[in-house]
Structure formats: C-alpha cells, structure tokens
Design an enzyme around this catalytic site. Structure first.
Site, short mmCIF file in Angstrom:
data_model
loop_
_atom_site.label_atom_id
_atom_site.label_comp_id
_atom_site.label_asym_id
_atom_site.label_seq_id
_atom_site.Cartn_x
_atom_site.Cartn_y
_atom_site.Cartn_z
N SER A 16 38.36 36.70 44.17
CA SER A 16 37.31 36.72 45.20
C SER A 16 35.92 36.74 44.56
O SER A 16 34.97 36.15 45.10
CB SER A 16 37.50 37.87 46.17
OG SER A 16 37.27 39.11 45.55
N MET A 95 41.54 41.95 33.24
CA MET A 95 42.07 43.30 33.05
C MET A 95 42.44 43.62 31.60
O MET A 95 43.19 44.55 31.36
CB MET A 95 43.27 43.51 33.98
CG MET A 95 42.93 43.32 35.45
SD MET A 95 41.41 44.15 35.98
CE MET A 95 42.09 45.66 36.59
N ARG A 96 41.90 42.89 30.63
CA ARG A 96 42.20 43.19 29.23
C ARG A 96 40.89 43.48 28.47
O ARG A 96 39.89 42.78 28.69
CB ARG A 96 42.92 42.02 28.56
CG ARG A 96 44.33 41.85 29.05
CD ARG A 96 44.94 40.57 28.53
NE ARG A 96 46.16 40.30 29.26
CZ ARG A 96 47.37 40.72 28.90
NH1 ARG A 96 47.52 41.39 27.77
NH2 ARG A 96 48.43 40.46 29.63
N ASN A 112 30.56 41.81 32.94
CA ASN A 112 31.73 42.29 33.67
C ASN A 112 31.27 42.93 34.98
O ASN A 112 30.16 43.45 35.07
CB ASN A 112 32.47 43.34 32.84
CG ASN A 112 33.74 43.84 33.53
OD1 ASN A 112 34.49 43.04 34.13
ND2 ASN A 112 34.00 45.12 33.48
N HIS A 114 32.57 45.93 37.62
CA HIS A 114 33.50 47.07 37.66
C HIS A 114 33.34 47.80 38.99
O HIS A 114 32.21 48.04 39.44
CB HIS A 114 33.20 48.01 36.49
CG HIS A 114 34.16 49.16 36.44
ND1 HIS A 114 35.45 49.02 35.96
CD2 HIS A 114 34.04 50.45 36.84
CE1 HIS A 114 36.07 50.18 36.05
NE2 HIS A 114 35.24 51.06 36.59
C1 GAR Z 1 37.41 43.62 41.42
O1 GAR Z 1 37.34 44.69 42.33
C2 GAR Z 1 36.82 44.02 40.09
O2 GAR Z 1 35.75 44.90 40.21
C3 GAR Z 1 37.99 44.68 39.44
O3 GAR Z 1 39.09 43.87 39.77
C4 GAR Z 1 38.87 43.30 41.07
C5 GAR Z 1 39.13 41.81 40.98
O4 GAR Z 1 39.12 41.22 42.24
N1 GAR Z 1 37.81 44.74 38.02
C6 GAR Z 1 38.15 45.80 37.28
O5 GAR Z 1 38.69 46.78 37.74
C7 GAR Z 1 37.84 45.65 35.80
N2 GAR Z 1 37.87 46.92 35.15
P1 GAR Z 1 39.01 39.64 42.40
O6 GAR Z 1 40.13 39.01 41.58
O7 GAR Z 1 39.23 39.43 43.87
O8 GAR Z 1 37.64 39.21 41.94
#
Ligand code: GAR
Length: 192
Positions: A16, A95-96, A112, A114
C-alpha cells in the site's frame, strides 16, 4: 531540465505504501521515476502493484536467513538497483535489516517508513508494542536507514491517536492511512 531521481522500491508485503508513492508520481506531485520494485517474497502484493503501474518488478531470493539477506543476495540487490539506474532506495514494508553492502552502495540514500513515532517502538509490529505499552498516541516515521534497527536520522513523522477500543488491526489500518500521506511527501522533500 534536471533528470528526475530514480527510485527503487523494496517491500515484503501488500504494497500500500508502494501504491501511494506510484500514485503520487503518476499525479506528478512527486517528481521522481520509479525504476524497479523488488521483493524478497515471491508473488507479494508489492510486485503486483509495481506491474500495475508498469514498473519492472523483480523477486530477489533472500537466502537462508529470516531477518537479513544472505551476503550474496545483498550484493546482488545492490547490483540490480544500480543496473536499473536507482538513485534512492525506498523501503516500503521491507522486513529485512540491510547491511554494509547496501549501506555502502547507497550511502545516506536509503529511506524507510516505520509504523511508530521513533525512537519509540523500533522492530516488528510496532503498533502492537504501542498498544501493549498503554500509549495514547502513536504514529509513523520516515527515516534514513543506518546500520541499526530503525535508528537512522528522522526525516518526518505523523501522529495517530490510539482510541480506547482500538485493536491491533484497527490501529495499524489508521497508521497506514497516515503512512500513505507521509511517505510520498517525505520522499519529495529529500529527493528535491
Ligand atoms: C507498513 O505499515 C510499514 O510501516 C511496515 O510494514 C507495513 C507495510 O505495509 N514496516 C515495518 O514495520 C518496517 N519495520 P504495505 O506493504 O502495505 O506498504
């Protein structure tokens, strides 16, 4: 006219944030060019989103670790991004943890997003951490990536209230609405 900065968007999930960035580029609000979308998860949503916007989509086999890339995979990632003409690496649900090969290949050029108000709640499922801690406000943060976990210099933040009847799902959904506004704006700010 100056060339538009080339973005490489990396993610492991539904995409998203990637969609919000690509929509912002399509509307010419964000003056940049998405050169490639890369995922460590085959068939992930983010790869479909990239293709929907006619952006090259690539799956990168991550190797045997769960929280980082194998060294060869990380070197290959840097090469793919350079070959695609990427100036800025944009992590959108990636996520890595990235290590030296990528940090050296793109110094101060990796961003990034977060889902917390860093430095509070780095790491996984930050919205659950905020709920468990009894916070009344959380949010999202765009930051530069450094060698630590969600510890790099902060670029922009947006607050999101935690409501009394919030579940992890309702809270994360509201944080994601804020993310989709914040990330394209922050990218625009740093790439300008
Ligand atoms: C998002 O909420 C982002 O902030 C989080 O993963 C989700 C991805 O959503 N990222 C983390 O937690 C990184 N540490 P998306 O695939 O719909 O963009």
């Amino acid at each position: 006219m100056m060339a538009r900065p080339g973005l490489g968007i990396l993610g492991s999930g539904k995409g998203s944030n990637c969609r919000a960035i690509l929509e912002s580029i399509a509307k010419r609000v964000l003056r940049a060019e998405a050169r490639i979308g890369i995922s460590d998860v085959p068939d992930s949503g983010i790869l479909h989103v990239a293709r929907e916007f006619d952006v090259t989509a690539a799956y990168l086999p991550p190797g045997k670790f769960r929280t980082k890339l194998a060294a060869e995979a990380e070197i290959e990632l840097g090469q793919i991004l350079r070959d695609a003409g990427v100036d800025w690496v944009v992590l959108a649900g990636w996520m890595r943890v990235l290590k030296e090969p990528m940090l050296q290949a793109f110094p101060h050029r990796i961003l990034n997003i977060h889902p917390s108000l860093l430095p509070k709640f780095p790491g996984l499922e930050a919205w659950k951490q905020a709920l468990a801690a009894g916070e009344t406000i959380t949010g999202c943060t765009v930051h530069y990536v450094d060698a630590g976990v969600d510890s790099g210099e902060i670029i922009a933040q947006r607050e999101v209230p935690i409501l009394p009847d919030d579940t992890p799902e309702t809270l994360h959904a509201r944080i994601q609405i804020a993310e989709r506004e914040l990330y394209p704006t922050a990218i625009r700010q740093v790439c300008a």
